[in-house]
Design a protein around this motif. Structure first.
Motif, PDB file in Angstrom:
ATOM      1  N   ASN A  54     -17.708  -1.849   8.476  1.00  0.00           N
ATOM      2  CA  ASN A  54     -16.693  -2.367   8.803  1.00  0.00           C
ATOM      3  C   ASN A  54     -16.376  -3.510   8.807  1.00  0.00           C
ATOM      4  OD1 ASN A  54     -16.875   0.616   9.463  1.00  0.00           O
ATOM      5  ND2 ASN A  54     -17.875  -0.153  11.937  1.00  0.00           N
ATOM      6  N   ASN A  55     -14.994  -3.698   9.108  1.00  0.00           N
ATOM      7  CA  ASN A  55     -14.382  -5.191   8.795  1.00  0.00           C
ATOM      8  C   ASN A  55     -15.002  -6.340   7.359  1.00  0.00           C
ATOM      9  OD1 ASN A  55     -13.541  -4.543  10.955  1.00  0.00           O
ATOM     10  ND2 ASN A  55     -15.583  -4.858  12.439  1.00  0.00           N
ATOM     11  N   ARG A  56     -14.910  -5.494   6.431  1.00  0.00           N
ATOM     12  CA  ARG A  56     -14.699  -6.911   5.354  1.00  0.00           C
ATOM     13  C   ARG A  56     -15.967  -7.276   5.364  1.00  0.00           C
ATOM     14  NH1 ARG A  56      -9.146  -9.388   5.850  1.00  0.00           N
ATOM     15  NH2 ARG A  56      -8.385  -7.121   6.689  1.00  0.00           N
ATOM     16  N   GLY A  57     -16.957  -6.239   5.313  1.00  0.00           N
ATOM     17  CA  GLY A  57     -18.016  -6.929   5.040  1.00  0.00           C
ATOM     18  C   GLY A  57     -19.211  -7.175   6.328  1.00  0.00           C
ATOM     19  N   ALA A 102     -26.323  -4.201  10.152  1.00  0.00           N
ATOM     20  CA  ALA A 102     -26.842  -2.809   9.722  1.00  0.00           C
ATOM     21  C   ALA A 102     -27.804  -2.941   8.428  1.00  0.00           C
ATOM     22  CB  ALA A 102     -24.965  -3.003   8.281  1.00  0.00           C
ATOM     23  N   PRO A 103     -28.623  -2.051   8.730  1.00  0.00           N
ATOM     24  CA  PRO A 103     -30.275  -1.593   7.553  1.00  0.00           C
ATOM     25  C   PRO A 103     -30.297  -1.316   6.696  1.00  0.00           C
ATOM     26  CG  PRO A 103     -29.177   0.422   8.513  1.00  0.00           C
ATOM     27  CD  PRO A 103     -28.328  -0.653   9.153  1.00  0.00           C
ATOM     28  N   PHE A 104     -28.774  -1.721   5.541  1.00  0.00           N
ATOM     29  CA  PHE A 104     -28.882  -1.299   4.173  1.00  0.00           C
ATOM     30  C   PHE A 104     -28.018  -2.514   3.986  1.00  0.00           C
ATOM     31  CE2 PHE A 104     -25.278   0.391   6.255  1.00  0.00           C
ATOM     32  CZ  PHE A 104     -23.900  -0.004   6.160  1.00  0.00           C
ATOM     33  N   MET A 130     -17.105  -3.963   0.497  1.00  0.00           N
ATOM     34  CA  MET A 130     -17.888  -3.557   1.157  1.00  0.00           C
ATOM     35  C   MET A 130     -19.370  -3.471   1.274  1.00  0.00           C
ATOM     36  SD  MET A 130     -16.674  -0.288   2.888  1.00  0.00           S
ATOM     37  CE  MET A 130     -14.809  -0.451   3.702  1.00  0.00           C
ATOM     38  N   THR A 131     -20.178  -3.338   2.110  1.00  0.00           N
ATOM     39  CA  THR A 131     -21.847  -2.638   1.817  1.00  0.00           C
ATOM     40  C   THR A 131     -21.391  -1.054   2.614  1.00  0.00           C
ATOM     41  OG1 THR A 131     -22.298  -4.564   2.012  1.00  0.00           O
ATOM     42  CG2 THR A 131     -24.184  -3.568   2.535  1.00  0.00           C
ATOM     43  N   LEU A 190     -23.338   4.950   5.144  1.00  0.00           N
ATOM     44  CA  LEU A 190     -23.078   4.887   5.541  1.00  0.00           C
ATOM     45  C   LEU A 190     -21.772   3.697   4.487  1.00  0.00           C
ATOM     46  CD1 LEU A 190     -26.549   4.308   6.751  1.00  0.00           C
ATOM     47  CD2 LEU A 190     -24.661   5.898   7.967  1.00  0.00           C
ATOM     48  N   ASN A 191     -21.162   2.443   5.902  1.00  0.00           N
ATOM     49  CA  ASN A 191     -20.753   1.698   4.765  1.00  0.00           C
ATOM     50  C   ASN A 191     -20.454   0.682   6.250  1.00  0.00           C
ATOM     51  OD1 ASN A 191     -17.873   1.777   6.685  1.00  0.00           O
ATOM     52  ND2 ASN A 191     -18.317   3.956   4.764  1.00  0.00           N
TER      53      ASN A 191
END
Length: 91
Positions: free
Chosen positions: A27-30, A89-91, A1-2, A24-25
């Motif tokens: 979803n769905n395993r990356g 995702a911005p990260f 997960m990021t 923030l993280n």
């Protein structure tokens, strides 16, 4: 997960810029197109309480589009905003 946790700026649909801390993280395993988290603004006003969406800007000008799904009062002067991101995702 990021994940990302740190300073951020929420740019509301009205154009107002609100500084604060984001957590923030993905979803769905990356899966980088499904992400969500929370944002705690440094200052609370009517625009923050009534926010429905905008963009979140992370350090180094990383920007993602978000919908505000909930604004929850933490203390008399603090709120916690729940965010759902769309697009990469911005990260």
């Amino acid at each position: 997960m990021t994940t990302y946790s740190g300073p951020a700026t929420l740019i509301l649909d009205t154009g107002a810029r609100v500084t604060g801390m984001a957590s923030l993280n993905t979803n769905n395993r990356g899966n980088l197109n499904g992400w969500s988290g929370t944002f705690r603004p440094n200052e609370v006003n009517t625009a923050v309480r009534e926010a429905t969406g905008g963009q979140i800007e992370l350090p180094y000008e990383q920007i993602g589009t978000v919908a505000v799904t909930n604004v929850r009062r933490l203390l008399a002067t603090q709120v916690l905003m729940s965010l759902t991101g769309t697009g990469p995702a911005p990260f």
